[in-house]
Design an enzyme around this catalytic site. Sequence first.
Site, short mmCIF file in Angstrom:
data_model
loop_
_atom_site.label_atom_id
_atom_site.label_comp_id
_atom_site.label_asym_id
_atom_site.label_seq_id
_atom_site.Cartn_x
_atom_site.Cartn_y
_atom_site.Cartn_z
N LEU A 1 7.11 9.20 -9.27
CA LEU A 1 5.75 8.60 -9.26
C LEU A 1 5.73 7.00 -8.62
O LEU A 1 4.88 6.70 -7.94
CB LEU A 1 5.32 8.60 -10.72
CG LEU A 1 3.96 8.11 -10.70
CD1 LEU A 1 2.96 8.78 -9.91
CD2 LEU A 1 3.50 8.10 -12.28
N TYR A 2 6.88 6.22 -8.88
CA TYR A 2 6.95 5.06 -8.26
C TYR A 2 6.73 5.05 -6.99
O TYR A 2 6.02 4.42 -6.22
CB TYR A 2 8.21 4.43 -8.89
CG TYR A 2 8.64 3.05 -8.04
CD1 TYR A 2 7.92 2.10 -8.30
CD2 TYR A 2 9.51 3.07 -6.90
CE1 TYR A 2 8.05 0.80 -7.70
CE2 TYR A 2 9.74 1.89 -6.12
CZ TYR A 2 9.01 0.66 -6.68
OH TYR A 2 9.47 -0.55 -5.64
N ALA A 3 7.75 6.17 -6.17
CA ALA A 3 7.72 6.04 -4.80
C ALA A 3 6.14 6.47 -4.27
O ALA A 3 5.52 6.08 -3.39
CB ALA A 3 8.41 7.18 -4.39
N THR B 1 3.27 5.92 -5.79
CA THR B 1 2.25 4.96 -5.79
C THR B 1 2.51 3.70 -4.76
O THR B 1 1.54 3.33 -4.27
CB THR B 1 2.55 3.96 -7.18
OG1 THR B 1 3.74 3.40 -7.38
CG2 THR B 1 2.05 4.98 -8.32
N LYS B 2 3.74 3.65 -4.17
CA LYS B 2 3.98 2.73 -3.34
C LYS B 2 3.54 3.39 -1.83
O LYS B 2 2.99 2.69 -1.03
CB LYS B 2 5.56 2.37 -3.12
CG LYS B 2 6.12 1.43 -4.13
CD LYS B 2 5.32 0.15 -3.94
CE LYS B 2 5.68 -0.88 -5.10
NZ LYS B 2 5.09 -2.32 -4.91
#
Length: 450
Positions: A252-254, A256-257
């Site tokens: 999810l971090y990736a 969002t980026k």
Amino acid sequence: MPPSTMQDSYTSTPRKMKIDRSNYFGRVASRWHTTASARLLACSAVLLILTLFVMYRISSISGGIVEGGIIGRSVAAFKPTHEWELKVRQSCVPKRLEEDVMVVLVTGAAGFVGTHVSLSLKKRGDGVVGLDNFNDYYETSLKRARLDLLEKHGVFVVEGDINDETLLMSLFEVGQITHVMHLAAQAGVRYAVQNPRSYVHSNIAGLVNLFEVCKAANPQPAIVWASSSSVYGLNNKVPFSESDRTDQPASLYAATKKAGEGIAHTYNHIYGLSITGLRFFTVYGPWGRPDMAYFSFTQDILRGKAINIYTGSGGKDLARDFTYIDDIVKGCMRALDTAEKSTGSGGKKTGPAQLRVFNLGNTSPVTVPILVDILEKHLKQKAIRNIVKMPRNGDVPFTHANTSSAQSQLNYHPTTNLDTGLRKFVKWYLSYYGVGTDHRLWLGDREQIV
């Protein structure tokens, strides 16, 4: 590769279709009522929708979900005081008289990269003001210590949230900001499994709020912001190049980026904001993040605690393009120095604006076992190693940066190898925490990030 092109047309209205609702719902109802299990499934679906709606309403009414992930906590209304305005102005006064002098707002200023960039800008004489919300993703005492360091060098850091529009507008008005170094974000790959909403709040909503304030500023600032090497996700082609596909995020971090890069393209296209995205590759060094593997490994080795070394498919060692903080800072500074002016005025675009994305890495991936070997050498202590299969939590088996674009356009040339960088980190670590001290880093249940 520039961020994915988004739809240019925002004025078209979809045709409205006329539906015979009574007949339609009658047919649907007849299907759902065929079995008891179907009725139960329908009730469950309705309850789920109602629950999500209620959560959404609570979040909206209360001001959203803060970076710590607490639902119902609102961003307090900001009211600038005379003392506050004076501190902002003093921090933003440049110490050099060159024509290219900047006044830079650094978001996430008490973070790892933010602290180093702020100090570098201040050292060369630019005006700098910081913004940070001091969330508790990792020990806040380290962030407060970074804050003390910044204050000693004349950098004022405002405690606040990037979703606070009034606060941002006040900073632009009082500080006369010319550039933004946007480093505030919810970091970490694995923590997204525990607290996904914090990533949306900071990395998407916060980015949009910043762009909204920037587009309305007059003149508009040039923006440099931190994307991530995580956007390459499941891409197997190495080394990673900016032209490679980034549509397979592994976390999810990736995601969002990656979404942030698309949002950046939109604001550049519509409003003329000059935007440069930097894809960082595993940054390490003094004043670093305790959730990173090299940091937590150091802590556990000194305490005689076993460390988990993850392996990928087929027992292959994980490898990372570890990049020393000083090299990252040089890349950030060069991105700011080469950023062209935005072309909007009063929220309206007057011409094409600069849009760039660069890899900032060391170009020499090193396996995690070798990382541990180097730490053992500098700590003069052996590690207790547990070899563990990498869980399915969003981590990728390797990263490797192609920095040819940054080399040619930013004159970016990393010079610090992992052995030298870890030696400097260990020296700082032992000094900061004290040799032999039973120090404890607050990480909760969060595992280290490779």
